[in-house]
Scaffold this motif. Structure first.
Motif, PDB file in Angstrom:
ATOM      1  N   ILE A   1       0.842  -1.202   0.000  1.00 43.80           N
ATOM      2  CA  ILE A   1       0.000   0.000   0.000  1.00 43.80           C
ATOM      3  C   ILE A   1       0.876   1.250   0.000  1.00 43.80           C
ATOM      4  N   SER A   2       1.992   1.196   0.715  1.00 39.83           N
ATOM      5  CA  SER A   2       2.913   2.333   0.752  1.00 39.83           C
ATOM      6  C   SER A   2       3.475   2.621  -0.635  1.00 39.83           C
ATOM      7  N   ASN A   3       3.895   1.566  -1.344  1.00 43.50           N
ATOM      8  CA  ASN A   3       4.425   1.750  -2.704  1.00 43.50           C
ATOM      9  C   ASN A   3       3.359   2.299  -3.634  1.00 43.50           C
ATOM     10  N   GLU A   4       2.142   1.820  -3.474  1.00 42.25           N
ATOM     11  CA  GLU A   4       1.037   2.326  -4.292  1.00 42.25           C
ATOM     12  C   GLU A   4       0.803   3.804  -3.999  1.00 42.25           C
ATOM     13  N   PHE A   5       0.843   4.170  -2.703  1.00 39.69           N
ATOM     14  CA  PHE A   5       0.661   5.568  -2.320  1.00 39.69           C
ATOM     15  C   PHE A   5       1.748   6.454  -2.934  1.00 39.69           C
ATOM     16  N   LYS A   6       2.995   5.956  -2.941  1.00 37.40           N
ATOM     17  CA  LYS A   6       4.114   6.758  -3.449  1.00 37.40           C
ATOM     18  C   LYS A   6       4.150   6.839  -4.974  1.00 37.40           C
ATOM     19  N   TYR A   7       3.828   5.717  -5.641  1.00 33.07           N
ATOM     20  CA  TYR A   7       4.074   5.649  -7.082  1.00 33.07           C
ATOM     21  C   TYR A   7       2.817   5.620  -7.943  1.00 33.07           C
ATOM     22  N   ASN A   8       1.683   5.401  -7.332  1.00 34.63           N
ATOM     23  CA  ASN A   8       0.426   5.396  -8.091  1.00 34.63           C
ATOM     24  C   ASN A   8      -0.699   5.875  -7.172  1.00 34.63           C
ATOM     25  N   LYS A   9      -0.624   7.157  -6.833  1.00 36.24           N
ATOM     26  CA  LYS A   9      -1.527   7.702  -5.815  1.00 36.24           C
ATOM     27  C   LYS A   9      -2.993   7.611  -6.227  1.00 36.24           C
ATOM     28  N   ALA A  10      -3.267   7.766  -7.518  1.00 34.49           N
ATOM     29  CA  ALA A  10      -4.657   7.691  -7.987  1.00 34.49           C
ATOM     30  C   ALA A  10      -5.235   6.307  -7.701  1.00 34.49           C
ATOM     31  N   GLN A  11      -4.445   5.279  -7.880  1.00 37.20           N
ATOM     32  CA  GLN A  11      -4.904   3.921  -7.613  1.00 37.20           C
ATOM     33  C   GLN A  11      -5.087   3.704  -6.102  1.00 37.20           C
ATOM     34  N   TYR A  12      -4.155   4.261  -5.312  1.00 29.54           N
ATOM     35  CA  TYR A  12      -4.301   4.173  -3.849  1.00 29.54           C
ATOM     36  C   TYR A  12      -5.607   4.813  -3.405  1.00 29.54           C
ATOM     37  N   ILE A  13      -5.893   6.003  -3.907  1.00 30.74           N
ATOM     38  CA  ILE A  13      -7.114   6.720  -3.529  1.00 30.74           C
ATOM     39  C   ILE A  13      -8.345   5.906  -3.911  1.00 30.74           C
ATOM     40  N   GLN A  14      -8.313   5.309  -5.092  1.00 26.55           N
ATOM     41  CA  GLN A  14      -9.436   4.498  -5.545  1.00 26.55           C
ATOM     42  C   GLN A  14      -9.661   3.295  -4.631  1.00 26.55           C
ATOM     43  N   HIS A  15      -8.573   2.600  -4.286  1.00 27.14           N
ATOM     44  CA  HIS A  15      -8.684   1.439  -3.395  1.00 27.14           C
ATOM     45  C   HIS A  15      -9.187   1.855  -2.006  1.00 27.14           C
ATOM     46  N   ALA A  16      -8.633   2.966  -1.485  1.00 29.17           N
ATOM     47  CA  ALA A  16      -9.043   3.448  -0.164  1.00 29.17           C
ATOM     48  C   ALA A  16     -10.532   3.809  -0.157  1.00 29.17           C
ATOM     49  N   LYS A  17     -11.007   4.422  -1.237  1.00 31.90           N
ATOM     50  CA  LYS A  17     -12.432   4.782  -1.333  1.00 31.90           C
ATOM     51  C   LYS A  17     -13.305   3.530  -1.386  1.00 31.90           C
ATOM     52  N   GLU A  18     -12.825   2.515  -2.110  1.00 29.15           N
ATOM     53  CA  GLU A  18     -13.591   1.271  -2.206  1.00 29.15           C
ATOM     54  C   GLU A  18     -13.720   0.609  -0.831  1.00 29.15           C
ATOM     55  N   TRP A  19     -12.622   0.563  -0.093  1.00 31.48           N
ATOM     56  CA  TRP A  19     -12.658  -0.017   1.257  1.00 31.48           C
ATOM     57  C   TRP A  19     -13.554   0.807   2.172  1.00 31.48           C
ATOM     58  N   ASN A  20     -13.453   2.131   2.030  1.00 29.81           N
ATOM     59  CA  ASN A  20     -14.275   3.021   2.847  1.00 29.81           C
ATOM     60  C   ASN A  20     -15.756   2.733   2.621  1.00 29.81           C
ATOM     61  N   GLU A  21     -16.124   2.599   1.355  1.00 31.42           N
ATOM     62  CA  GLU A  21     -17.524   2.354   1.020  1.00 31.42           C
ATOM     63  C   GLU A  21     -17.961   0.963   1.490  1.00 31.42           C
ATOM     64  N   LYS A  22     -17.068  -0.005   1.372  1.00 24.75           N
ATOM     65  CA  LYS A  22     -17.414  -1.389   1.724  1.00 24.75           C
ATOM     66  C   LYS A  22     -17.497  -1.627   3.231  1.00 24.75           C
ATOM     67  N   TYR A  23     -16.535  -1.067   3.972  1.00 24.95           N
ATOM     68  CA  TYR A  23     -16.414  -1.408   5.389  1.00 24.95           C
ATOM     69  C   TYR A  23     -16.874  -0.323   6.360  1.00 24.95           C
ATOM     70  N   ALA A  24     -16.757   0.949   5.971  1.00 27.76           N
ATOM     71  CA  ALA A  24     -16.999   2.034   6.935  1.00 27.76           C
ATOM     72  C   ALA A  24     -18.320   2.758   6.723  1.00 27.76           C
ATOM     73  N   MET A  25     -19.040   2.425   5.648  1.00 31.00           N
ATOM     74  CA  MET A  25     -20.286   3.145   5.374  1.00 31.00           C
ATOM     75  C   MET A  25     -21.496   2.220   5.391  1.00 31.00           C
ATOM     76  N   GLU A  26     -21.360   1.050   6.002  1.00 35.23           N
ATOM     77  CA  GLU A  26     -22.473   0.104   6.025  1.00 35.23           C
ATOM     78  C   GLU A  26     -23.590   0.550   6.963  1.00 35.23           C
ATOM     79  N   GLN A  27     -23.207   1.259   8.025  1.00 34.61           N
ATOM     80  CA  GLN A  27     -24.205   1.727   8.984  1.00 34.61           C
ATOM     81  C   GLN A  27     -24.058   3.233   9.155  1.00 34.61           C
ATOM     82  N   LYS A  28     -25.163   3.884   9.368  1.00 36.14           N
ATOM     83  CA  LYS A  28     -25.142   5.326   9.603  1.00 36.14           C
ATOM     84  C   LYS A  28     -25.440   5.607  11.072  1.00 36.14           C
TER      85      LYS A  28
END
Length: 197
Positions: free
Chosen positions: A128-155
């Motif tokens: 994840i660190s290498n992705e953050f350093k060398y392909n930040k757009a992909q890191y952001i996309q993955h982080a958003k996907e995890w956020n939506e999957k795991y952190a937004m299930e309940q309000k």
């Protein structure tokens, strides 16, 4: 005992004036076992997410740092699949920066900042660190996907409610969101400054 007196003051402070986007409470009325929520920061991949953490207060606190772990999975270079956090504030000197003058509120605020600003030079998750350093757009996309999957299930409708029943409801709500089985690395969470409503 010094720890008991100190924790009573800290818990009172966290209830009366919690940091922006952070809430924290005792679990089962135990001062040495806390639960916290950090709201994903605006403008970060974690925006809109609610991240649950558990905090263990050691016997020698405040001379030893608290043990903090993410329960909600997060895609972050400095947070591993078990929820452990690589952060100087959570380590004793000389390798760490913990001082007895710091407190749980400070630790949670620092974790919130780490969510928004990862430190790829001191990673727990190398990929994840290498992705953050060398392909930040992909890191952001993955982080958003995890956020939506795991952190937004309940309000949670009243994140900063201070009454005991609301705190109990909060805990139960987050059990559902955070009780997922992790098959992939877990990342760090960011704090969200909530807009005044």
């Amino acid at each position: 005992m010094q720890r008991s007196a100190r924790m009573k003051k800290e818990i009172q402070m966290l209830q009366q004036s919690p940091p922006h986007g952070i809430s924290c409470w005792c679990k089962d009325d135990k001062i040495d076992h806390l639960e916290a929520q950090i709201f994903g920061g605006s403008g970060t991949p974690f925006e809109g997410g609610i991240y649950k953490l558990e905090i263990q207060i050691p016997d020698r606190y405040p001379f030893e740092p608290p043990k903090v772990r993410f329960i909600t999975p997060i895609y972050h270079p400095n947070i591993d699949s078990g929820g452990r956090i690589c952060l100087d504030t959570l380590k004793m000197p000389p390798k760490g920066a913990w001082k007895p003058c710091l407190n749980v509120s400070t630790v949670l605020t620092t974790i919130q900042l780490l969510m928004a600003e990862p430190n790829p030079e001191d990673p727990l998750m190398t990929d994840i660190s290498n992705e953050f350093k060398y392909n930040k757009a992909q890191y952001i996309q993955h982080a958003k996907e995890w956020n939506e999957k795991y952190a937004m299930e309940q309000k949670v409708t009243k994140p900063f409610a201070t009454t005991e029943p609301e705190n109990e409801k909060k805990s139960k709500v987050m059990e559902t969101a955070g009780g997922v089985k992790r098959t992939q690395p877990m990342a760090d969470v960011t704090n969200k400054k909530l807009k005044d409503s």
